[in-house]
Design a protein around this motif. Structure first.
Motif, PDB file in Angstrom:
ATOM      1  N   MET A   1       0.781  -1.041   0.155  1.00 42.80           N
ATOM      2  CA  MET A   1       0.031   0.006  -0.259  1.00 42.80           C
ATOM      3  C   MET A   1       0.817   1.135  -0.039  1.00 42.80           C
ATOM      4  SD  MET A   1      -3.224   0.634   2.602  1.00 42.80           S
ATOM      5  CE  MET A   1      -3.345  -0.901   3.047  1.00 42.80           C
ATOM      6  N   ARG A   2       0.673   2.176  -0.896  1.00 37.43           N
ATOM      7  CA  ARG A   2       1.407   3.414  -1.040  1.00 37.43           C
ATOM      8  C   ARG A   2       0.576   4.571  -0.424  1.00 37.43           C
ATOM      9  NH1 ARG A   2       2.988   4.868  -6.955  1.00 37.43           N
ATOM     10  NH2 ARG A   2       3.590   6.691  -5.640  1.00 37.43           N
ATOM     11  N   LYS A   3       1.688   5.327   0.532  1.00 30.93           N
ATOM     12  CA  LYS A   3       1.401   6.576   1.254  1.00 30.93           C
ATOM     13  C   LYS A   3       0.497   7.483   0.294  1.00 30.93           C
ATOM     14  CE  LYS A   3       4.726   7.793   3.671  1.00 30.93           C
ATOM     15  NZ  LYS A   3       5.696   8.566   4.295  1.00 30.93           N
ATOM     16  N   PRO A   4      -0.506   8.145   0.756  1.00 33.16           N
ATOM     17  CA  PRO A   4      -1.322   9.091  -0.169  1.00 33.16           C
ATOM     18  C   PRO A   4      -0.602  10.336  -0.501  1.00 33.16           C
ATOM     19  CG  PRO A   4      -2.354   8.741   1.918  1.00 33.16           C
ATOM     20  CD  PRO A   4      -1.302   7.670   1.743  1.00 33.16           C
ATOM     21  N   MET A   5      -0.509  10.722  -1.597  1.00 32.23           N
ATOM     22  CA  MET A   5       0.448  12.062  -1.950  1.00 32.23           C
ATOM     23  C   MET A   5      -0.673  12.928  -2.725  1.00 32.23           C
ATOM     24  SD  MET A   5       3.364  11.681  -0.806  1.00 32.23           S
ATOM     25  CE  MET A   5       4.347  12.692  -1.738  1.00 32.23           C
ATOM     26  N   PRO A   6      -0.368  14.299  -2.574  1.00 35.54           N
ATOM     27  CA  PRO A   6      -1.105  15.373  -3.419  1.00 35.54           C
ATOM     28  C   PRO A   6      -1.020  14.852  -4.730  1.00 35.54           C
ATOM     29  CG  PRO A   6       0.538  16.156  -1.941  1.00 35.54           C
ATOM     30  CD  PRO A   6       0.868  14.777  -1.988  1.00 35.54           C
ATOM     31  N   GLU A   7      -2.163  15.428  -5.340  1.00 35.05           N
ATOM     32  CA  GLU A   7      -2.355  15.361  -6.837  1.00 35.05           C
ATOM     33  C   GLU A   7      -2.749  16.362  -7.377  1.00 35.05           C
ATOM     34  OE1 GLU A   7      -5.135  12.126  -8.421  1.00 35.05           O
ATOM     35  OE2 GLU A   7      -4.534  10.858  -6.560  1.00 35.05           O
ATOM     36  N   PRO A   8      -1.499  17.120  -8.108  1.00 33.95           N
ATOM     37  CA  PRO A   8      -1.786  18.629  -8.689  1.00 33.95           C
ATOM     38  C   PRO A   8      -2.992  18.561  -9.617  1.00 33.95           C
ATOM     39  CG  PRO A   8       0.558  17.793  -8.632  1.00 33.95           C
ATOM     40  CD  PRO A   8      -0.145  16.663  -8.318  1.00 33.95           C
ATOM     41  N   THR A   9      -3.672  19.900  -9.576  1.00 30.44           N
ATOM     42  CA  THR A   9      -4.629  19.874 -10.726  1.00 30.44           C
ATOM     43  C   THR A   9      -4.086  21.030 -11.451  1.00 30.44           C
ATOM     44  OG1 THR A   9      -5.769  21.583  -9.223  1.00 30.44           O
ATOM     45  CG2 THR A   9      -6.400  19.235  -8.793  1.00 30.44           C
ATOM     46  N   PRO A  10      -4.954  21.399 -12.506  1.00 30.45           N
ATOM     47  CA  PRO A  10      -4.586  22.657 -13.294  1.00 30.45           C
ATOM     48  C   PRO A  10      -4.398  23.854 -12.469  1.00 30.45           C
ATOM     49  CG  PRO A  10      -5.730  21.575 -14.735  1.00 30.45           C
ATOM     50  CD  PRO A  10      -6.106  20.514 -13.260  1.00 30.45           C
ATOM     51  N   VAL A  11      -5.180  24.076 -11.490  1.00 28.54           N
ATOM     52  CA  VAL A  11      -5.270  24.943 -10.588  1.00 28.54           C
ATOM     53  C   VAL A  11      -4.197  25.362  -9.485  1.00 28.54           C
ATOM     54  CG1 VAL A  11      -6.686  26.558  -8.946  1.00 28.54           C
ATOM     55  CG2 VAL A  11      -7.882  25.614 -10.835  1.00 28.54           C
ATOM     56  N   SER A  12      -3.779  23.910  -9.101  1.00 24.79           N
ATOM     57  CA  SER A  12      -2.660  23.994  -7.951  1.00 24.79           C
ATOM     58  C   SER A  12      -1.309  23.753  -8.677  1.00 24.79           C
ATOM     59  CB  SER A  12      -2.982  22.795  -6.814  1.00 24.79           C
ATOM     60  OG  SER A  12      -2.892  21.555  -7.535  1.00 24.79           O
ATOM     61  N   ALA A  13      -1.146  23.252  -9.878  1.00 25.85           N
ATOM     62  CA  ALA A  13       0.085  22.945 -10.344  1.00 25.85           C
ATOM     63  C   ALA A  13       1.126  24.041 -10.183  1.00 25.85           C
ATOM     64  CB  ALA A  13      -0.149  22.759 -11.859  1.00 25.85           C
ATOM     65  N   PRO A  14       0.953  25.308 -10.385  1.00 25.85           N
ATOM     66  CA  PRO A  14       2.035  26.043 -10.345  1.00 25.85           C
ATOM     67  C   PRO A  14       2.598  26.256  -8.760  1.00 25.85           C
ATOM     68  CG  PRO A  14       0.309  27.250 -11.482  1.00 25.85           C
ATOM     69  CD  PRO A  14      -0.246  26.019 -10.768  1.00 25.85           C
ATOM     70  N   PHE A  15       1.740  25.914  -7.733  1.00 28.55           N
ATOM     71  CA  PHE A  15       2.360  25.623  -6.380  1.00 28.55           C
ATOM     72  C   PHE A  15       3.511  24.347  -6.248  1.00 28.55           C
ATOM     73  CE2 PHE A  15       1.613  23.487  -2.359  1.00 28.55           C
ATOM     74  CZ  PHE A  15       2.242  24.595  -1.254  1.00 28.55           C
ATOM     75  N   TRP A  16       2.799  23.271  -6.865  1.00 28.74           N
ATOM     76  CA  TRP A  16       3.872  22.078  -6.943  1.00 28.74           C
ATOM     77  C   TRP A  16       5.034  22.125  -7.644  1.00 28.74           C
ATOM     78  CZ3 TRP A  16       2.576  19.663  -2.809  1.00 28.74           C
ATOM     79  CH2 TRP A  16       1.180  19.476  -2.220  1.00 28.74           C
ATOM     80  N   GLU A  17       4.890  22.839  -8.702  1.00 26.03           N
ATOM     81  CA  GLU A  17       6.001  23.103  -9.602  1.00 26.03           C
ATOM     82  C   GLU A  17       6.999  23.690  -8.884  1.00 26.03           C
ATOM     83  OE1 GLU A  17       4.145  24.799 -13.239  1.00 26.03           O
ATOM     84  OE2 GLU A  17       3.289  22.724 -13.661  1.00 26.03           O
ATOM     85  N   ALA A  18       6.637  24.942  -8.283  1.00 22.78           N
ATOM     86  CA  ALA A  18       7.460  25.865  -7.552  1.00 22.78           C
ATOM     87  C   ALA A  18       8.201  25.057  -6.419  1.00 22.78           C
ATOM     88  CB  ALA A  18       6.813  26.911  -6.986  1.00 22.78           C
ATOM     89  N   LEU A  19       7.378  24.206  -5.623  1.00 26.76           N
ATOM     90  CA  LEU A  19       8.095  23.325  -4.637  1.00 26.76           C
ATOM     91  C   LEU A  19       9.184  22.436  -5.012  1.00 26.76           C
ATOM     92  CD1 LEU A  19       5.010  22.292  -2.228  1.00 26.76           C
ATOM     93  CD2 LEU A  19       6.680  24.116  -1.988  1.00 26.76           C
ATOM     94  N   ALA A  20       8.993  21.989  -6.208  1.00 25.78           N
ATOM     95  CA  ALA A  20      10.136  20.975  -6.860  1.00 25.78           C
ATOM     96  C   ALA A  20      11.268  21.805  -7.119  1.00 25.78           C
ATOM     97  CB  ALA A  20       9.436  20.483  -8.216  1.00 25.78           C
ATOM     98  N   GLU A  21      11.243  23.212  -7.393  1.00 23.37           N
ATOM     99  CA  GLU A  21      12.303  24.103  -7.728  1.00 23.37           C
ATOM    100  C   GLU A  21      12.956  24.665  -6.314  1.00 23.37           C
ATOM    101  OE1 GLU A  21      10.597  26.794 -10.411  1.00 23.37           O
ATOM    102  OE2 GLU A  21      10.594  25.473 -12.120  1.00 23.37           O
ATOM    103  N   ARG A  22      12.308  24.340  -5.337  1.00 24.52           N
ATOM    104  CA  ARG A  22      12.502  24.778  -3.768  1.00 24.52           C
ATOM    105  C   ARG A  22      12.111  26.347  -3.633  1.00 24.52           C
ATOM    106  NH1 ARG A  22      15.586  21.155  -0.859  1.00 24.52           N
ATOM    107  NH2 ARG A  22      16.465  22.692   0.210  1.00 24.52           N
TER     108      ARG A  22
END
Length: 134
Positions: free
Chosen positions: A1-22
């Motif tokens: 069983m895998r741990k639940p993780m966030p799933e970026p949406t078109p609206v939230s994608a900029p937030f998650w993309e920025a986190l990947a860039e620290r």
């Protein structure tokens, strides 16, 4: 069983993309002159379609916390105690997160905290956690 993780949406994608860039980017509404979090399509107070993404420092204050000494779900059985927290960013909005690199006995509401970018190698997602500002 895998741990639940966030799933970026078109609206939230900029937030998650920025986190990947620290970096931390959240929305700002010129019509209400305030930062907004969680990501959305309309400004909460004015319902204006004027939200823009801006980078913030991510520094803030611990608003509240809970020490979970029992797993909150089976996925986290090996990660107790969990230090669940709400951080209020200096820019205004609050974020639900986890505290890391701190002893539970040293946690105090109102303490200054700074971001910790935590990549998950299995999913490629970067999560945003917090530690005491030193």
């Amino acid at each position: 069983m895998r741990k639940p993780m966030p799933e970026p949406t078109p609206v939230s994608a900029p937030f998650w993309e920025a986190l990947a860039e620290r970096r931390i980017r959240i929305q700002y509404s010129p019509s209400s002159d305030e930062y907004v979090f969680y990501p959305r399509t309309l400004a909460p107070r004015t319902l204006a379609d004027d939200l823009e993404w801006r980078e913030i420092s991510g520094e803030g204050t611990l608003y509240t916390f809970a020490v979970a000494r029992r797993p909150t779900a089976p996925f986290w059985a090996d990660q107790v105690p969990q230090l669940l927290a709400v951080v209020q960013w200096d820019e205004g909005p609050r974020l639900t997160t986890e505290l890391v690199n701190v002893d539970p006995d040293d946690i105090r509401i109102g303490m200054r905290v700074r971001p910790v970018f935590t990549p998950d190698p299995e999913t490629g997602m970067t999560l945003l956690r917090y530690e005491p500002a030193r």
